[in-house]
Enzyme design. Sequence first.
Site, PDB file in Angstrom:
ATOM      1  N   PRO A 142       0.840  -1.202   0.000  1.00 31.19           N
ATOM      2  CA  PRO A 142       0.000   0.000   0.000  1.00 31.19           C
ATOM      3  C   PRO A 142       0.874   1.251   0.000  1.00 31.19           C
ATOM      4  O   PRO A 142       1.804   1.349   0.802  1.00 31.19           O
ATOM      5  CB  PRO A 142      -0.785  -0.115   1.311  1.00 31.19           C
ATOM      6  CG  PRO A 142       0.039  -1.019   2.185  1.00 31.19           C
ATOM      7  CD  PRO A 142       0.754  -1.954   1.259  1.00 31.19           C
ATOM      8  N   ALA A 177      -3.609   3.814   1.441  1.00 33.82           N
ATOM      9  CA  ALA A 177      -4.439   4.083   2.613  1.00 33.82           C
ATOM     10  C   ALA A 177      -5.643   4.947   2.229  1.00 33.82           C
ATOM     11  O   ALA A 177      -5.473   6.018   1.641  1.00 33.82           O
ATOM     12  CB  ALA A 177      -3.604   4.793   3.670  1.00 33.82           C
ATOM     13  N   GLN A 228      -6.991  -0.588   1.400  1.00 28.18           N
ATOM     14  CA  GLN A 228      -6.455  -0.420   2.753  1.00 28.18           C
ATOM     15  C   GLN A 228      -7.293   0.613   3.514  1.00 28.18           C
ATOM     16  O   GLN A 228      -7.411   1.766   3.094  1.00 28.18           O
ATOM     17  CB  GLN A 228      -4.986   0.025   2.724  1.00 28.18           C
ATOM     18  CG  GLN A 228      -4.367  -0.089   4.121  1.00 28.18           C
ATOM     19  CD  GLN A 228      -2.955   0.440   4.226  1.00 28.18           C
ATOM     20  OE1 GLN A 228      -2.663   1.538   3.758  1.00 28.18           O
ATOM     21  NE2 GLN A 228      -2.071  -0.318   4.859  1.00 28.18           N
ATOM     22  N   TYR A 248      -0.449   5.077  12.981  1.00 28.52           N
ATOM     23  CA  TYR A 248      -1.775   5.673  12.800  1.00 28.52           C
ATOM     24  C   TYR A 248      -2.719   5.167  13.905  1.00 28.52           C
ATOM     25  O   TYR A 248      -2.278   4.506  14.848  1.00 28.52           O
ATOM     26  CB  TYR A 248      -2.288   5.400  11.381  1.00 28.52           C
ATOM     27  CG  TYR A 248      -1.364   6.044  10.361  1.00 28.52           C
ATOM     28  CD1 TYR A 248      -1.218   7.432  10.332  1.00 28.52           C
ATOM     29  CD2 TYR A 248      -0.596   5.285   9.490  1.00 28.52           C
ATOM     30  CE1 TYR A 248      -0.332   8.042   9.432  1.00 28.52           C
ATOM     31  CE2 TYR A 248       0.295   5.884   8.597  1.00 28.52           C
ATOM     32  CZ  TYR A 248       0.413   7.257   8.576  1.00 28.52           C
ATOM     33  OH  TYR A 248       1.303   7.863   7.711  1.00 28.52           O
ATOM     34  N   ARG A 276      13.514  -4.297  10.937  1.00 31.83           N
ATOM     35  CA  ARG A 276      14.604  -3.419  10.505  1.00 31.83           C
ATOM     36  C   ARG A 276      14.115  -2.039  10.088  1.00 31.83           C
ATOM     37  O   ARG A 276      14.891  -1.092  10.005  1.00 31.83           O
ATOM     38  CB  ARG A 276      15.378  -4.058   9.346  1.00 31.83           C
ATOM     39  CG  ARG A 276      14.547  -4.297   8.109  1.00 31.83           C
ATOM     40  CD  ARG A 276      15.356  -4.894   6.960  1.00 31.83           C
ATOM     41  NE  ARG A 276      14.476  -5.398   5.925  1.00 31.83           N
ATOM     42  CZ  ARG A 276      14.470  -6.654   5.490  1.00 31.83           C
ATOM     43  NH1 ARG A 276      15.301  -7.538   6.000  1.00 31.83           N
ATOM     44  NH2 ARG A 276      13.616  -7.032   4.541  1.00 31.83           N
ATOM     45  N   ALA A 336       6.998  -7.156   4.671  1.00 34.69           N
ATOM     46  CA  ALA A 336       7.338  -5.963   3.874  1.00 34.69           C
ATOM     47  C   ALA A 336       8.457  -5.208   4.564  1.00 34.69           C
ATOM     48  O   ALA A 336       8.647  -5.318   5.774  1.00 34.69           O
ATOM     49  CB  ALA A 336       6.118  -5.053   3.745  1.00 34.69           C
ATOM     50  N   GLY A 337       9.160  -4.425   3.759  1.00 34.52           N
ATOM     51  CA  GLY A 337      10.157  -3.527   4.336  1.00 34.52           C
ATOM     52  C   GLY A 337      11.569  -3.890   3.946  1.00 34.52           C
ATOM     53  O   GLY A 337      12.162  -4.808   4.511  1.00 34.52           O
ATOM     54  N   ARG A 382       8.733   0.705  -2.588  1.00 31.82           N
ATOM     55  CA  ARG A 382       9.441   1.619  -3.487  1.00 31.82           C
ATOM     56  C   ARG A 382       9.863   0.971  -4.798  1.00 31.82           C
ATOM     57  O   ARG A 382       9.806   1.621  -5.847  1.00 31.82           O
ATOM     58  CB  ARG A 382      10.636   2.214  -2.736  1.00 31.82           C
ATOM     59  CG  ARG A 382      10.181   3.189  -1.653  1.00 31.82           C
ATOM     60  CD  ARG A 382      11.262   3.433  -0.636  1.00 31.82           C
ATOM     61  NE  ARG A 382      11.552   2.241   0.159  1.00 31.82           N
ATOM     62  CZ  ARG A 382      12.449   2.193   1.127  1.00 31.82           C
ATOM     63  NH1 ARG A 382      13.159   3.262   1.401  1.00 31.82           N
ATOM     64  NH2 ARG A 382      12.637   1.079   1.819  1.00 31.82           N
TER      65      ARG A 382
HETATM   66  C1  FMN Z   1       5.304   6.714  -1.263  1.00 32.48           C
HETATM   67  C2  FMN Z   1       4.966   5.767  -0.135  1.00 32.48           C
HETATM   68  C3  FMN Z   1       3.706   5.786   0.410  1.00 32.48           C
HETATM   69  C4  FMN Z   1       3.355   4.878   1.415  1.00 32.48           C
HETATM   70  N1  FMN Z   1       2.062   4.837   1.877  1.00 32.48           N
HETATM   71  C5  FMN Z   1       1.671   3.831   2.675  1.00 32.48           C
HETATM   72  C6  FMN Z   1       0.304   3.617   2.948  1.00 32.48           C
HETATM   73  O1  FMN Z   1      -0.592   4.297   2.433  1.00 32.48           O
HETATM   74  N2  FMN Z   1      -0.023   2.590   3.781  1.00 32.48           N
HETATM   75  C7  FMN Z   1       0.932   1.792   4.357  1.00 32.48           C
HETATM   76  O2  FMN Z   1       0.581   0.878   5.106  1.00 32.48           O
HETATM   77  N3  FMN Z   1       2.232   1.954   4.081  1.00 32.48           N
HETATM   78  C8  FMN Z   1       2.617   2.921   3.240  1.00 32.48           C
HETATM   79  N4  FMN Z   1       3.929   3.035   2.872  1.00 32.48           N
HETATM   80  C9  FMN Z   1       4.906   2.039   3.352  1.00 32.48           C
HETATM   81  C10 FMN Z   1       5.077   0.920   2.314  1.00 32.48           C
HETATM   82  O3  FMN Z   1       3.892   0.144   2.180  1.00 32.48           O
HETATM   83  C11 FMN Z   1       6.233  -0.033   2.705  1.00 32.48           C
HETATM   84  O4  FMN Z   1       5.960  -0.633   3.935  1.00 32.48           O
HETATM   85  C12 FMN Z   1       7.556   0.732   2.761  1.00 32.48           C
HETATM   86  O5  FMN Z   1       7.771   1.460   1.581  1.00 32.48           O
HETATM   87  C13 FMN Z   1       8.737  -0.222   2.979  1.00 32.48           C
HETATM   88  O6  FMN Z   1       8.775  -1.163   1.931  1.00 32.48           O
HETATM   89  P1  FMN Z   1       9.866  -1.034   0.730  1.00 32.48           P
HETATM   90  O7  FMN Z   1      11.216  -1.124   1.393  1.00 32.48           O
HETATM   91  O8  FMN Z   1       9.555  -2.210  -0.161  1.00 32.48           O
HETATM   92  O9  FMN Z   1       9.653   0.281   0.071  1.00 32.48           O
HETATM   93  C14 FMN Z   1       4.324   3.962   1.903  1.00 32.48           C
HETATM   94  C15 FMN Z   1       5.610   3.982   1.367  1.00 32.48           C
HETATM   95  C16 FMN Z   1       5.934   4.850   0.345  1.00 32.48           C
HETATM   96  C17 FMN Z   1       7.319   4.792  -0.257  1.00 32.48           C
END
Ligand code: FMN
Length: 367
Positions: free
Chosen positions: A26, A59, A101, A183, A270, A298-299, A322
């Site tokens: 998301p 979200a 979401q 949140y 992490r 995720a992450g 990302r």
């Molecule tokens: C531009 C952006 C917007 C995000 N918006 C949300 C969101 O709306 N809801 C949510 O649960 N996480 C949100 N996240 C977190 C991502 O879902 C994810 O957990 C985070 O980018 C880490 O994962 P990655 O290392 O694969 O980027 C957002 C992340 C980014 C980069």
Amino acid sequence: MDSTPALLAPYKMASFSLSHRIVLAPMSRLRSYNFVAQPQAILYYSQRTTPGGFLIGEASGISPTAHGYPNTPGIWTKEQVEAWKPIVDAAHKKGGVFFCQLWHAGRASDNCFQPDGRPPISCTDKPIRAKTHIDGVTEASFPAPLRLTTHEVKQVINDFRKAARNAMEAGFDGVEIHGANGYLIDQFLKDQVNDRTDEYGGNLENRCRFALQVVEAVADEIGADRVGIRLSPFADYNDCSDSNPEALGLYMARSLNKYGILYCHVIEPRMITQFDSRKTEDSLLPMRKAFKGTFIVAGGYNRKNGNEVVASGGADLVAFGRLFLGNPDLPRRFELDAVLNEYDRSTFYTHDPVVGYTDYPFLETNN
Ligand SMILES: Cc1cc2nc3c(=O)[nH]c(=O)nc-3n(C[C@H](O)[C@H](O)[C@H](O)COP(=O)(O)O)c2cc1C
């Protein structure tokens, strides 16, 4: 060359037959003007849809008090529901499975996003002390929130229930309850924020009550097999931390089994914020082992560690944020082990309907 792309193996998530394990995480993109999803999201999401691919939408606010940023979509009015329909429809035409979401920002908001300029709501009246904004760069100060009464907490649970119904009306295949990233739900869960003395505060069981009652209400409304939840017990994003994240995560994972929901989606220890990571010995394995449904992580994942976590049994599915933002054809690129586009952080949260949103290039078709 590795011959075991675990991320590309099919997976049966209850009634959903997924063709691979690469989930769109998301991501709020702040291009939904006036809290209404916009037509440009049709292209954005369908670019990232594959047949049998699983997408989690950004979200989406569950009520007029839910938003914390400009131009985030809502799912509480008829107009908002109608606006989502063509977006969901386009993803379905390409064979995707699309969840909405459901989000309430709680105190991570400002009077300017609230009805009549009132303060935001939370489990507490303590404001967020951290000054970092969603983009991780801008300084923002947050107002002191209004502490919800016990009766009002129950009304918010009902708002989640109604929003889940609306998401089904919009055509989504299910919903993910946003219980992560500091949140509203996370504010209730974490002992460094929740200072309540009623049934929703104090010990672990009480702090988790709100989240679990939201899960129960939403599952009753649309069916547990269409409900997931996202959690980040280890994170300290939005000034929201817990003194014992292992115990919190484990208690939630075990308690969720009672409701038989579809999945639990957890952010890796992490990740301290949305973008910044650290070295840690902490692990999601205890939660993974305790939870009986589909487990999504995720992450900080890429092709290599994503394949590893699935192959080692650490997760069923991996959500990519990302990398998927910058690579609309991420599953194809992972399949070919192709080079990835760099994502541009400066346009994550800008409002242009094209730039940094739908203009990331695909691989050339002859690749
Ligand atoms: C531009 C952006 C917007 C995000 N918006 C949300 C969101 O709306 N809801 C949510 O649960 N996480 C949100 N996240 C977190 C991502 O879902 C994810 O957990 C985070 O980018 C880490 O994962 P990655 O290392 O694969 O980027 C957002 C992340 C980014 C980069």
